[in-house]
Design a protein around this motif. Sequence first.
Motif, PDB file in Angstrom:
ATOM      1  N   GLY A  10       0.822  -1.211   0.000  1.00  0.00           N
ATOM      2  CA  GLY A  10       0.000   0.000   0.000  1.00  0.00           C
ATOM      3  C   GLY A  10       0.851   1.253   0.000  1.00  0.00           C
ATOM      4  N   GLY A  11       1.946   1.238   0.756  1.00  0.00           N
ATOM      5  CA  GLY A  11       2.859   2.376   0.778  1.00  0.00           C
ATOM      6  C   GLY A  11       3.538   2.595  -0.564  1.00  0.00           C
ATOM      7  N   ILE A  12       3.927   1.510  -1.197  1.00  0.00           N
ATOM      8  CA  ILE A  12       4.575   1.620  -2.518  1.00  0.00           C
ATOM      9  C   ILE A  12       3.582   2.142  -3.552  1.00  0.00           C
ATOM     10  CG2 ILE A  12       5.593   0.275  -4.397  1.00  0.00           C
ATOM     11  CD1 ILE A  12       6.878  -1.483  -2.192  1.00  0.00           C
ATOM     12  N   GLN A  26       4.481  16.772  -0.770  1.00  0.00           N
ATOM     13  CA  GLN A  26       3.506  17.156   0.240  1.00  0.00           C
ATOM     14  C   GLN A  26       3.140  16.001   1.166  1.00  0.00           C
ATOM     15  OE1 GLN A  26       0.302  18.300  -2.243  1.00  0.00           O
ATOM     16  NE2 GLN A  26       1.383  20.005  -3.171  1.00  0.00           N
ATOM     17  N   GLN A  27       3.487  14.783   0.798  1.00  0.00           N
ATOM     18  CA  GLN A  27       3.063  13.610   1.539  1.00  0.00           C
ATOM     19  C   GLN A  27       4.240  12.952   2.244  1.00  0.00           C
ATOM     20  OE1 GLN A  27      -0.237  12.360  -1.763  1.00  0.00           O
ATOM     21  NE2 GLN A  27       1.030  10.793  -0.970  1.00  0.00           N
ATOM     22  N   GLY A  28       3.955  12.343   3.356  1.00  0.00           N
ATOM     23  CA  GLY A  28       4.944  11.556   4.062  1.00  0.00           C
ATOM     24  C   GLY A  28       4.656  10.075   3.882  1.00  0.00           C
ATOM     25  N   GLY A  36      -2.425   4.573  -0.644  1.00  0.00           N
ATOM     26  CA  GLY A  36      -2.354   3.279  -1.316  1.00  0.00           C
ATOM     27  C   GLY A  36      -3.485   2.351  -0.917  1.00  0.00           C
ATOM     28  N   ILE A  37      -3.810   2.304   0.361  1.00  0.00           N
ATOM     29  CA  ILE A  37      -4.854   1.403   0.836  1.00  0.00           C
ATOM     30  C   ILE A  37      -6.239   1.905   0.435  1.00  0.00           C
ATOM     31  CG2 ILE A  37      -5.933   0.465   2.912  1.00  0.00           C
ATOM     32  CD1 ILE A  37      -3.074   0.346   4.105  1.00  0.00           C
TER      33      ILE A  37
END
Length: 88
Positions: A10-12, A26-28, A36-37
């Motif tokens: 999900g992170g990828i 803008q995102q961490g 992603g999820i």
Amino acid sequence: MSFLIWLIVGGIVGWLASLIMRTDGQQGILLNVIVGIVGAFIGGWVISPMVGVGTINEGISIGSVLVSLVGAVILLAIVNLFRRGRVR
């Protein structure tokens, strides 16, 4: 163990979607995982019935990652539309 793999994939997927939509600065990491999820859920709801492929929530394959990626891009486009009034 599958929960950990679900978070990593999900992170990828969220990171790739943020690169495509140019919102990576803008995102961490946490927001990438969430994008992603949630994108996988959107992809499963909108795209999966059209192409007959599951999402990362049902099993990890190339097709499921692509469906989830398209869902994450759709999510970021909707967020950009409401945030800036236009889609990048």
